[in-house]
Design a protein around this motif. Structure first.
Motif, PDB file in Angstrom:
ATOM      1  N   ASN A 333       0.826  -1.217   0.000  1.00 51.55           N
ATOM      2  CA  ASN A 333       0.000   0.000   0.000  1.00 51.55           C
ATOM      3  C   ASN A 333       0.861   1.270   0.000  1.00 51.55           C
ATOM      4  O   ASN A 333       1.512   1.587   0.998  1.00 51.55           O
ATOM      5  CB  ASN A 333      -0.904  -0.033   1.240  1.00 51.55           C
ATOM      6  N   PRO A 334       0.869   2.038  -1.096  1.00 52.43           N
ATOM      7  CA  PRO A 334       1.736   3.217  -1.140  1.00 52.43           C
ATOM      8  C   PRO A 334       1.136   4.411  -0.406  1.00 52.43           C
ATOM      9  O   PRO A 334       1.851   5.363  -0.078  1.00 52.43           O
ATOM     10  CB  PRO A 334       1.839   3.516  -2.637  1.00 52.43           C
ATOM     11  N   ASN A 335      -0.165   4.365  -0.137  1.00 53.81           N
ATOM     12  CA  ASN A 335      -0.843   5.518   0.466  1.00 53.81           C
ATOM     13  C   ASN A 335      -1.362   5.238   1.866  1.00 53.81           C
ATOM     14  O   ASN A 335      -2.332   5.843   2.327  1.00 53.81           O
ATOM     15  CB  ASN A 335      -2.008   5.952  -0.430  1.00 53.81           C
ATOM     16  N   GLY A 336      -0.729   4.282   2.535  1.00 51.06           N
ATOM     17  CA  GLY A 336      -1.155   3.941   3.883  1.00 51.06           C
ATOM     18  C   GLY A 336      -0.277   2.828   4.417  1.00 51.06           C
ATOM     19  O   GLY A 336       0.658   2.386   3.745  1.00 51.06           O
ATOM     20  N   SER A 337      -0.559   2.392   5.635  1.00 47.43           N
ATOM     21  CA  SER A 337       0.194   1.307   6.248  1.00 47.43           C
ATOM     22  C   SER A 337      -0.770   0.157   6.500  1.00 47.43           C
ATOM     23  O   SER A 337      -1.600   0.214   7.399  1.00 47.43           O
ATOM     24  CB  SER A 337       0.816   1.812   7.559  1.00 47.43           C
ATOM     25  N   GLY A 338      -0.680  -0.886   5.665  1.00 48.32           N
ATOM     26  CA  GLY A 338      -1.583  -2.024   5.786  1.00 48.32           C
ATOM     27  C   GLY A 338      -2.911  -1.756   5.113  1.00 48.32           C
ATOM     28  O   GLY A 338      -3.094  -0.740   4.412  1.00 48.32           O
ATOM     29  N   CYS A 339      -3.853  -2.659   5.318  1.00 48.83           N
ATOM     30  CA  CYS A 339      -5.178  -2.499   4.730  1.00 48.83           C
ATOM     31  C   CYS A 339      -6.192  -3.282   5.528  1.00 48.83           C
ATOM     32  O   CYS A 339      -5.977  -4.444   5.853  1.00 48.83           O
ATOM     33  CB  CYS A 339      -5.190  -2.977   3.274  1.00 48.83           C
ATOM     34  N   GLY A 340      -7.323  -2.645   5.844  1.00 50.52           N
ATOM     35  CA  GLY A 340      -8.447  -3.327   6.482  1.00 50.52           C
ATOM     36  C   GLY A 340      -9.725  -2.766   5.897  1.00 50.52           C
ATOM     37  O   GLY A 340     -10.696  -2.528   6.618  1.00 50.52           O
ATOM     38  N   THR A 341      -9.718  -2.583   4.583  1.00 49.51           N
ATOM     39  CA  THR A 341     -10.888  -1.980   3.932  1.00 49.51           C
ATOM     40  C   THR A 341     -12.129  -2.852   4.098  1.00 49.51           C
ATOM     41  O   THR A 341     -13.244  -2.337   4.216  1.00 49.51           O
ATOM     42  CB  THR A 341     -10.593  -1.726   2.431  1.00 49.51           C
TER      43      THR A 341
END
Lengths: 415, 415
Positions: A333-341
């Motif tokens: 993710n280049p625009n955040g740290s991790g993902c939990g969408t």
């Protein structure tokens, strides 16, 4: 702390209910609501996991490089992960725990004997009493939800990704320690901005902290026990969550969804031979709900989640998701740290206020309310970030180690 | 978890209130409600503390011997204390934290850089914003109450009891991290039975866990910071609690009493130079209340608490208690592990239910309600154990290391 909000006179009437959330209102069933072909499920090699593969370069050089920084590039998730690492030493080996538990000036006078007692303590023979006691203890240690099941042999990893060695774990029971990722933050974030890894790791590290203490306690009582948490697993957590009544399999893939927390939690596990009474799996209608919903699939930035029907995967009936796509988004993710969408998207990700507990009750009990509920949830915009509540810092880390304010924060497929 | 019970639409209206408990309803004052002669207070040598003296044999051979087992003789407090010991390494030194934070198979790829960044992170210049951010972070990490004050120079210990060395700590601010000892357990126990030390240590270890992560985070942001918790203090906590608005001095002696938790908590502290906006001390009428009450003094098994008026002690106006008697009971208790009978006795030790928050509001606002409130509290029997809620195991440890069921559990002066 939770119990200062939930304790009242009713406690005196129902001593068999240690849970701060009303788990006793859930329908229990004999088996998980998704088919598990117990004889066909193979033990998983931990090295087949997405994060391991990313770190080894199996998803490309770019992810291999990002893997080394994707948690620590945001300073709060970095600090949480360092703490989780420290807890990796404290899962079962007495000598290591004694070493870790040494204060900086030597062994504390107050805390000797982190090893298993040779004799079982009096008052620990009865499985029903033990289960109540272990649950009360885990809630006292500030767990949010606790469940107990027999340890399915197929939940034990075949090999450790860290040592490459075969895993031999024969404990009879597994205790799930569930910790919330924080509703207020989940309401504010967009699912994949700079706080996402910290949400995972506050729940990973806190549940690991509780599991390490609980396992140490059970060993002192004279029974073998091991803590399993994000920085030192020997078990795959999802089947344990299914069997111990924490939730049902969801469209998100390996995410076991709880009716009160939704997918907004992480769990650590304690395995043990202490005689325990087990909980039963739950059925709150999620298979029908996920069939009717699919918002997680729509919102997933990497389109890793299935829009279709369930299939079979290694003996489990489940919505099969694309692990490479999911891992690539979380690590890369280049625009955040991790993902939990998917956590953000899910209509079950809610606070436990009187309004939401009524809605949740209706959705659980009456299938006909579900399409309308999903429609209302979208209209009310729960899947959108509420940046009025944003409290964290958007920070990325340059190659010089310096933190800087990134230009973008997260990515929203659905407005 | 707490925030899933307290979050609601009102959050959107008041973004300056991160606190799950309604701290904004408390009256703020310029100085603590008990006189502190700032120029006369001397820094305390940590070796003058009761536990240190007991361990060194200054209270007799019997307590010297008991000191080595008084926490670990009950297995749950033993496990909690071992975890607290592990956190003793993680307060400030990057090399030690890196060492502690190493997973069993080496440094985690995910968590490098536990040291202070050389550059301050962008967006961390404004003291008001920083204080809100640090509080939200501490609540995200599952603190129960957070307060911030300037670090009073006299709160810094002169010498460490562990190293014997002079302490040099010049940080400007102190952040108090308060953790509840669990209401449900406090309702059940009699004040000095076998769960008493575990209640202290669940709050010590959990607040220490949070403080270590928060201090690591602040250092990553580029500011010096140190965590202070039960297994590695450089500061005396009570004056910090007074100045950061956590509570008022109570009859119990050094116990700073909070209007929502009463004395039922422990606190860790993070000291730092990060620019912060401070909180003000609170006044909820406790000086008048404690004058009218005195139940802690009546119930104290060692009669360590003053029945009389406040006096001056090292520049503090306070009810002076007998530290030797108090320590002797906590270390030497033959019928339990530790002692928190004053916590049990106190009418402010309550859950945060609608009924109790109304009563608390009336007691805070209207002095005329206090005598009646104290009378009702006694008639309702809140100071008595409610063993219907008892969940823990009475266990003592023999010289052979084996746990056994002790004949007695606790001691109640007042039926």
């Amino acid at each position: 702390m939770t119990r200062i909000f939930t304790s009242d006179f009713r406690d005196d009437l129902r001593l068999d209910r240690p849970d701060p959330l009303p788990l006793h209102t859930l329908d229990r069933v004999d088996r998980p609501t998704t088919f598990i072909d117990d004889d066909k499920v193979k033990r998983v090699d931990e090295r087949d996991g997405g994060f391991y593969k990313a770190g080894k370069g199996q998803y490309g050089d770019s992810l291999k490089k990002e893997y080394r920084r994707f948690v620590a590039k945001q300073p709060l998730s970095g600090a949480l992960c360092t703490m989780a690492g420290a807890l990796g030493h404290m899962v079962d080996e007495p000598a290591k725990i004694e070493e870790a538990g040494k204060t900086p000036w030597g062994i504390s006078a107050w805390a000797p004997m982190p090893h298993q007692s040779e004799h079982t303590a009096p008052g620990t023979d009865d499985p029903t009493q033990n289960s109540l006691h272990i649950k009360e203890t885990a809630y006292f240690l500030r767990s949010d939800i606790v469940g107990i099941c027999k340890l399915p042999p197929y939940a034990v990893f075949s090999h450790s990704k860290h040592t490459g060695k075969k895993i031999d774990l024969k404990h009879k029971y597994a205790i799930s320690i569930v910790v919330d990722q924080d509703w207020r933050t989940a309401a504010a974030f967009n699912g994949n901005d700079w706080i996402s890894n910290a949400m995972s790791f506050v729940a990973y590290s806190t549940s690991g902290f509780i599991a390490c203490i609980l396992a140490d306690y059970i060993r002192r009582l004279g029974y073998p026990a091991r803590a399993h948490h994000a920085m030192n697993y020997q078990v795959a957590v999802p089947p344990i969550l299914l069997w111990s009544g924490i939730g049902e399999m969801s469209r998100m893939g390996d995410v076991v969804l709880n009716p009160f927390l939704g997918p907004r939690y992480k769990a650590a596990v304690v395995t043990t031979d202490m005689p325990l009474e087990i909980d039963m799996p739950i059925d709150f209608g999620l298979q029908d709900f996920c069939n009717k919903c699919g918002r997680c699939a729509e919102m997933c930035p990497s389109q890793a989640i299935s829009y279709g029907d369930k299939g079979m995967h290694n003996g489990y009936e489940k919505w099969v998701h694309d692990i490479e796509k999911c891992t690539s988004m979380r690590v890369g993710n280049p625009n955040g740290s991790g993902c939990g969408t998917c956590v953000k998207a899910c209509p079950w990700n809610k606070p436990f206020t009187p309004f939401h507990r009524s809605v949740s009750w209706a959705l659980r009990k009456f299938p006909s309310t579900r399409r309308f509920g999903i429609w209302c949830d979208e209209k009310l915009g729960y899947h959108k970030p509420n940046y009025k509540k944003k409290w964290w810092l958007d920070l990325d880390q340059g190659d010089d180690g310096r933190f800087f304010k990134p230009k973008k924060s997260g990515f929203n497929r659905k407005k």
